[in-house]
Scaffold this motif. Sequence first.
Motif, short mmCIF file in Angstrom:
data_model
loop_
_atom_site.label_atom_id
_atom_site.label_comp_id
_atom_site.label_asym_id
_atom_site.label_seq_id
_atom_site.Cartn_x
_atom_site.Cartn_y
_atom_site.Cartn_z
N ARG A 1 -53.81 -1.01 -16.04
CA ARG A 1 -52.43 -0.62 -16.31
C ARG A 1 -51.48 -1.44 -15.43
O ARG A 1 -51.74 -1.66 -14.24
CB ARG A 1 -52.24 0.87 -16.03
CG ARG A 1 -50.89 1.41 -16.51
CD ARG A 1 -50.79 2.91 -16.27
NE ARG A 1 -51.78 3.67 -17.03
CZ ARG A 1 -51.63 4.04 -18.28
NH1 ARG A 1 -50.53 3.70 -18.95
NH2 ARG A 1 -52.57 4.75 -18.89
N VAL A 2 -50.37 -1.89 -16.02
CA VAL A 2 -49.35 -2.61 -15.27
C VAL A 2 -48.60 -1.61 -14.38
O VAL A 2 -47.96 -0.69 -14.88
CB VAL A 2 -48.35 -3.33 -16.21
CG1 VAL A 2 -47.27 -4.03 -15.40
CG2 VAL A 2 -49.07 -4.32 -17.11
N ILE A 3 -48.70 -1.81 -13.07
CA ILE A 3 -48.03 -0.93 -12.11
C ILE A 3 -46.87 -1.63 -11.42
O ILE A 3 -45.79 -1.08 -11.28
CB ILE A 3 -49.04 -0.41 -11.06
CG1 ILE A 3 -50.11 0.47 -11.73
CG2 ILE A 3 -48.32 0.35 -9.95
CD1 ILE A 3 -49.56 1.73 -12.36
N GLY A 4 -47.11 -2.87 -10.97
CA GLY A 4 -46.08 -3.60 -10.24
C GLY A 4 -45.59 -4.82 -11.00
O GLY A 4 -46.38 -5.59 -11.52
N LEU A 5 -44.27 -5.00 -11.02
CA LEU A 5 -43.64 -6.15 -11.66
C LEU A 5 -43.31 -7.20 -10.60
O LEU A 5 -43.36 -6.91 -9.39
CB LEU A 5 -42.37 -5.71 -12.38
CG LEU A 5 -42.51 -4.55 -13.38
CD1 LEU A 5 -41.15 -4.24 -14.01
CD2 LEU A 5 -43.54 -4.86 -14.44
N PRO A 6 -42.98 -8.42 -11.01
CA PRO A 6 -42.64 -9.46 -10.03
C PRO A 6 -41.54 -8.98 -9.06
O PRO A 6 -40.52 -8.43 -9.49
CB PRO A 6 -42.14 -10.61 -10.91
CG PRO A 6 -42.86 -10.43 -12.20
CD PRO A 6 -42.96 -8.95 -12.40
N GLY A 7 -41.81 -9.14 -7.76
CA GLY A 7 -40.85 -8.73 -6.74
C GLY A 7 -41.04 -7.33 -6.22
O GLY A 7 -40.44 -6.95 -5.19
N ASP A 8 -41.85 -6.51 -6.89
CA ASP A 8 -42.08 -5.13 -6.46
C ASP A 8 -42.88 -5.07 -5.17
O ASP A 8 -43.70 -5.96 -4.88
CB ASP A 8 -42.83 -4.33 -7.53
CG ASP A 8 -41.94 -3.84 -8.65
OD1 ASP A 8 -40.70 -3.90 -8.49
OD2 ASP A 8 -42.47 -3.40 -9.69
N ARG A 9 -42.67 -3.99 -4.43
CA ARG A 9 -43.49 -3.69 -3.25
C ARG A 9 -44.36 -2.48 -3.60
O ARG A 9 -43.85 -1.41 -3.93
CB ARG A 9 -42.61 -3.39 -2.03
CG ARG A 9 -41.81 -4.60 -1.56
CD ARG A 9 -40.87 -4.26 -0.41
NE ARG A 9 -39.76 -3.44 -0.86
CZ ARG A 9 -39.56 -2.18 -0.51
NH1 ARG A 9 -40.44 -1.59 0.30
NH2 ARG A 9 -38.53 -1.50 -0.95
N ILE A 10 -45.67 -2.65 -3.52
CA ILE A 10 -46.64 -1.63 -3.94
C ILE A 10 -47.53 -1.25 -2.77
O ILE A 10 -47.99 -2.12 -2.03
CB ILE A 10 -47.52 -2.14 -5.10
CG1 ILE A 10 -46.67 -2.69 -6.25
CG2 ILE A 10 -48.46 -1.04 -5.58
CD1 ILE A 10 -45.84 -1.67 -6.97
N MET A 11 -47.77 0.04 -2.61
CA MET A 11 -48.74 0.48 -1.61
C MET A 11 -49.28 1.85 -2.00
O MET A 11 -48.68 2.58 -2.80
CB MET A 11 -48.13 0.51 -0.21
CG MET A 11 -47.12 1.62 0.02
SD MET A 11 -46.50 1.64 1.73
CE MET A 11 -48.02 1.97 2.65
#
Length: 263
Positions: free
Chosen positions: A121-131
Motif C-alpha cells: 500500500r502507498v503510505i508516503g508520497l515524495p517529500g513525506d516524513r514517515i515513522m
Amino acid sequence: MAAAQDTRRKSEDGLWETVKVIIQALLIAFVVRTFLYQPFNIPSASMYPTLKVGDYLFVSKLSYGYGRYSFNFSVGMFGNELVSCCPLDFKGRIVLPDDPKRGDVAVFKLPSDTSIDYIKRVIGLPGDRIMMRDGILYINGQPVKKERVEDYTDPSEPGLRRPVAQFVETLPNGVTYNVLDTETLGEADNTDEYVVPEGHYFMMGDNRDNSQDSRYPRVGYVPIENFVGRADIIFFSVSPDASLFEVWRWPFAIRWSRFFNLI
C-alpha cells in the motif's frame, strides 16, 4: 463430385473462420494484458486482511502511466531515448493524469531485484516524513488514526489461525483500510523517521508485523519508474491449500464471496 467439393470448401471455410476468431481473441487478450490489465496472484500474507494468499487480481497498468517495467519486454522509449510525441517525466515514464495516491494498493518491481514483483500500500508520497512509534504510523509528524475492531482469524493461514489484533487506519486523505498487529511490539513498530525522496514512494503491507516493505533496506523507497500498476479488483480467489488448476476442488476451495471485490 461437385457436392463433395462444396462440402470440403465449406468445411475449410468454417475451419478458417474458427482460426481467425481464435487469433483475434488472442490478439485482444495480448493488448489488454500488455497495455490495460495484467493478472497477478497473491503468494504471501503481507497484505492480510485486504488481500489473501490465493487471491487473483487485475492490476491496472494504465493508472500511473507506462515505464520501463510496465511491459514484459524491452521498449526503447523508456531507456535513454526521448520520445517527442509523448509527455515523459524525469525518469522516462509516459505521464498520465494519475500519480500513485496515498492508500493505493500497487504492484511494483523490487528496487533491489527488479525481477521480483511486490504488492504493498502507498503510505508516503515524495517529500513525506514517515515513522512508526509504538505501532502507530506517523505521517509528517501527525499520528494516523487507528481504531481497534474485532480480532481477525483465518484458519487457512498458519500465522493467523489464532485471533490477531485488527485495527482500522484512516489516512490523511480519508482512505480507510484494516491492518493486523500480530505482535505487541514488533521489530518495525518503532523506527527512525524516513524522508521520502523526490520521485519515490514509501510502501507498507497491511499485515504490519509480517511484511517486508519500505521500513526495511531490501525494499526501501520505491522509485516511480518501478511501479507496474494499481491493484483494482479481485477476480478469483481460492484457498491456499488448493490449486487454480484442481478444478474438482473448486466448489469447496473457492472463496466465492471475494469474487469481483474492489480493492
